[in-house]
Design an enzyme around this catalytic site. Structure first.
Site, PDB file in Angstrom:
ATOM      1  N   GLY A  72      -2.772   6.373  -5.486  1.00 22.26           N
ATOM      2  CA  GLY A  72      -1.624   6.134  -4.626  1.00 22.26           C
ATOM      3  C   GLY A  72      -0.389   6.867  -5.135  1.00 22.26           C
ATOM      4  O   GLY A  72       0.388   7.435  -4.355  1.00 22.26           O
ATOM      5  N   ASN A 153       4.111  -4.572  -1.916  1.00 24.62           N
ATOM      6  CA  ASN A 153       3.152  -5.078  -2.896  1.00 24.62           C
ATOM      7  C   ASN A 153       3.560  -6.405  -3.522  1.00 24.62           C
ATOM      8  O   ASN A 153       2.722  -7.181  -3.948  1.00 24.62           O
ATOM      9  CB  ASN A 153       2.922  -4.037  -3.987  1.00 24.62           C
ATOM     10  CG  ASN A 153       4.193  -3.379  -4.480  1.00 24.62           C
ATOM     11  OD1 ASN A 153       4.997  -2.870  -3.696  1.00 24.62           O
ATOM     12  ND2 ASN A 153       4.398  -3.408  -5.772  1.00 24.62           N
ATOM     13  N   GLN A 181      -0.968  -1.068   0.128  1.00 27.48           N
ATOM     14  CA  GLN A 181      -1.291  -2.500   0.193  1.00 27.48           C
ATOM     15  C   GLN A 181      -1.859  -2.956   1.533  1.00 27.48           C
ATOM     16  O   GLN A 181      -2.497  -4.003   1.608  1.00 27.48           O
ATOM     17  CB  GLN A 181      -0.053  -3.341  -0.153  1.00 27.48           C
ATOM     18  CG  GLN A 181       0.353  -3.278  -1.620  1.00 27.48           C
ATOM     19  CD  GLN A 181      -0.673  -3.884  -2.576  1.00 27.48           C
ATOM     20  OE1 GLN A 181      -1.540  -4.664  -2.170  1.00 27.48           O
ATOM     21  NE2 GLN A 181      -0.574  -3.541  -3.841  1.00 27.48           N
ATOM     22  N   SER A 201      -4.860   3.917  -1.818  1.00 23.79           N
ATOM     23  CA  SER A 201      -5.432   3.988  -3.154  1.00 23.79           C
ATOM     24  C   SER A 201      -6.776   3.268  -3.205  1.00 23.79           C
ATOM     25  O   SER A 201      -6.969   2.236  -2.563  1.00 23.79           O
ATOM     26  CB  SER A 201      -4.461   3.331  -4.137  1.00 23.79           C
ATOM     27  OG  SER A 201      -5.061   3.195  -5.404  1.00 23.79           O
ATOM     28  N   HIS A 203      -8.317   1.792  -5.915  1.00 25.73           N
ATOM     29  CA  HIS A 203      -8.524   0.587  -6.734  1.00 25.73           C
ATOM     30  C   HIS A 203      -7.879  -0.666  -6.159  1.00 25.73           C
ATOM     31  O   HIS A 203      -8.042  -1.761  -6.703  1.00 25.73           O
ATOM     32  CB  HIS A 203      -8.085   0.818  -8.187  1.00 25.73           C
ATOM     33  CG  HIS A 203      -6.608   0.824  -8.425  1.00 25.73           C
ATOM     34  ND1 HIS A 203      -5.947  -0.261  -8.934  1.00 25.73           N
ATOM     35  CD2 HIS A 203      -5.673   1.773  -8.232  1.00 25.73           C
ATOM     36  CE1 HIS A 203      -4.659   0.035  -9.063  1.00 25.73           C
ATOM     37  NE2 HIS A 203      -4.475   1.273  -8.634  1.00 25.73           N
ATOM     38  N   THR A 239     -11.517  20.716  -9.692  1.00 20.74           N
ATOM     39  CA  THR A 239     -12.881  20.351  -9.330  1.00 20.74           C
ATOM     40  C   THR A 239     -12.906  18.905  -8.852  1.00 20.74           C
ATOM     41  O   THR A 239     -12.329  18.021  -9.482  1.00 20.74           O
ATOM     42  CB  THR A 239     -13.818  20.528 -10.540  1.00 20.74           C
ATOM     43  OG1 THR A 239     -13.749  21.897 -10.937  1.00 20.74           O
ATOM     44  CG2 THR A 239     -15.250  20.160 -10.194  1.00 20.74           C
ATOM     45  N   CYS A 327       3.932  -3.436 -12.438  1.00 22.46           N
ATOM     46  CA  CYS A 327       4.329  -2.191 -13.080  1.00 22.46           C
ATOM     47  C   CYS A 327       5.573  -2.375 -13.930  1.00 22.46           C
ATOM     48  O   CYS A 327       5.804  -1.654 -14.877  1.00 22.46           O
ATOM     49  CB  CYS A 327       4.616  -1.122 -12.034  1.00 22.46           C
ATOM     50  SG  CYS A 327       3.375  -1.087 -10.770  1.00 22.46           S
TER      51      CYS A 327
HETATM   52  C1  LIG Z   1      -0.650   0.228  -6.505  1.00 23.74           C
HETATM   53  C2  LIG Z   1       0.355   0.843  -5.630  1.00 23.74           C
HETATM   54  C3  LIG Z   1       0.668   2.214  -5.730  1.00 23.74           C
HETATM   55  C4  LIG Z   1       0.099   3.105  -6.784  1.00 23.74           C
HETATM   56  O1  LIG Z   1      -1.271   3.391  -6.589  1.00 23.74           O
HETATM   57  P1  LIG Z   1      -2.129   3.905  -7.831  1.00 23.74           P
HETATM   58  O2  LIG Z   1      -3.456   4.255  -7.244  1.00 23.74           O
HETATM   59  O3  LIG Z   1      -2.184   2.795  -8.816  1.00 23.74           O
HETATM   60  O4  LIG Z   1      -1.432   5.117  -8.373  1.00 23.74           O
HETATM   61  C5  LIG Z   1       1.589   2.730  -4.839  1.00 23.74           C
HETATM   62  N1  LIG Z   1       2.165   1.963  -3.907  1.00 23.74           N
HETATM   63  C6  LIG Z   1       1.889   0.657  -3.776  1.00 23.74           C
HETATM   64  C7  LIG Z   1       2.545  -0.135  -2.703  1.00 23.74           C
HETATM   65  C8  LIG Z   1       0.977   0.050  -4.634  1.00 23.74           C
HETATM   66  O5  LIG Z   1       0.722  -1.255  -4.514  1.00 23.74           O
END
Ligand SMILES: *Cc1c(COP(=O)(O)O)cnc(C)c1O
Length: 389
Positions: A72, A153, A181, A201, A203, A239, A327
């Site tokens: 993300g 988030n 989110q 993202s 994860h 890559t 964070c």
């Molecule tokens: C987690 C998050 C990100 C960052 O994504 P990553 O894959 O961890 O770099 C960006 N924006 C929001 C709203 C998020 O919750």
């Protein structure tokens, strides 16, 4: 810690076992470089094509509009810096909101500090909404980009994106949204929303860490951040992370198929938590707009005590949740989101974010509802801000 007591899905999610299975062959049996000539390499290339289709389908986009990134954060950076670099002759003004993720805020701050851009940070109301009127008034002839997140988030507030996009487009300005989110939790349809760029993202949707997508509407041109071999149509060299790409693709496919059921299961659990907390703990503020926001997110301020102390005691009891944003929770600054919705510093410090996901159960919610009031009572009995009550 028992996975069912994990209440921090907005921070990250465990990888779905079906995603792990899909990724498995590409670590060893089929480790080949998708750009190579032999047939095994063709299989890797084919796997990337399939993942691109899966990611596109989740957004109602075309596969050619999907670009794989490292997450993300990179998608946000690529969209914002890519537009800034490409259109700096046209204008130097960017509009965003005060409650963005640091991946957007810090990128804008960098452009302002080092690259001569001017950034407007739109304020939000007490529930976390950007005002369409204020967006309208802040667009100038020099505005080249509006970047406003879909779902927040920390508090889960969902912006009226469609209206915001229409305002930007009526003035010929590109619109990017950080939809990290919302994607995978609720339907996110780029055609319907009208956005030019969108980040999500892996994860956060039960895929592997270090993988993301930038959706770029056909015809929208931006500069790359990374240069090298011409991967991802020259927009993101390097890559391909084949295992990660297969992972985010599978995660996208599963999310699309299962999000409606997830909502059916999680919304009542979240509402139960909210009701239970308000009934058993006095002096609690509910932050955001839970009814209309993300169904898995609950943010509360438990007044007169520190969120971090609650987290530590809950951790000892085997519960995982967040205070402020994950964070920035290592710093002692209160959350910029909670300050932006008008909370006092001390109430922002007493905030808890509970975010639910796949592996929570009614059981776990009941356990948390039993544990939390006891923890709060113990902490308040020690708090100098509470004794006079
Ligand atoms: C987690 C998050 C990100 C960052 O994504 P990553 O894959 O961890 O770099 C960006 N924006 C929001 C709203 C998020 O919750």
């Amino acid at each position: 810690m028992d996975l069912k007591n994990y209440f921090d899905y907005n921070a990250t999610t465990p990888v779905d076992t079906r995603v792990i299975e899909a990724m498995q062959p590409f670590f060893f049996e089929n480790f080949h470089n998708p750009s190579s000539f032999y047939s095994k390499a063709g299989e890797a290339l084919h796997a990337i094509d399939i993942a691109r289709e899966q990611a596109a389908k989740l957004l109602n986009a075309q596969p050619e509009e999907i670009f794989f990134t490292s997450g993300g954060t990179e998608s946000d950076n690529l969209a914002i810096q890519g537009v800034a670099s490409m259109y700096k002759e046209k204008g130097n003004h960017i509009i965003t909101s005060a409650i963005e993720h640091p991946a957007v805020l810090k990128t804008c701050q960098f452009l302002a500090k080092k690259k001569g851009f001017e950034v407007t940070y739109l304020p939000v109301d007490e529930k976390g909404y950007v005002s369409t009127k204020e967006l309208k008034e802040s667009i100038k002839d020099t505005t080249i980009l509006v970047t406003i997140m879909h779902a927040n988030n920390e508090i889960g507030t969902l912006q009226p994106l469609k209206e915001l996009v229409e305002i930007a487009h009526s003035r010929g300005v590109y619109f990017h949204t950080d939809a990290v989110q919302s994607t995978g939790k609720i339907p996110v349809d780029v055609k319907n929303l009208g956005v030019d760029m969108l980040s999500f993202s892996s994860h956060k949707i039960y895929g592997p860490k270090g993988m993301g997508v930038l959706y770029l509407k056909k015809g929208v041109k931006i500069d790359p951040l990374l240069f090298g071999g011409g991967h991802e149509h020259g927009l993101r060299a390097g890559t391909e992370n084949v295992t990660g790409i297969v992972g985010i693709g599978k995660a996208a496919e599963i999310a699309l198929a299962e999000m409606a059921d997830e909502e059916k299961k999680l919304r009542p659990l979240r509402d139960r938590l909210k009701k239970g907390i308000l009934e058993t703990i006095p002096d609690v503020l509910v932050n955001g707009d839970p009814e209309n926001g993300l169904y898995n997110t609950l943010n509360v301020s438990i007044r007169h005590i520190e969120g971090e102390s609650i987290l530590a005691m809950l951790d000892a009891d085997g519960f995982a949740l967040s205070s402020g944003s994950a964070c920035s929770s290592k710093s002692l600054d209160p959350s910029h989101v909670l300050l932006a919705i008008g909370l006092k510093h001390e109430d922002a410090h007493g905030s808890l974010r509970i975010s639910l996901g796949k592996y929570n159960s009614e059981d776990a919610v009941n356990n948390l509802l039993e544990t939390l009031p006891t923890v709060v009572q113990r902490l308040r009995s020690m708090s100098p801000f509470w004794t006079n009550k």
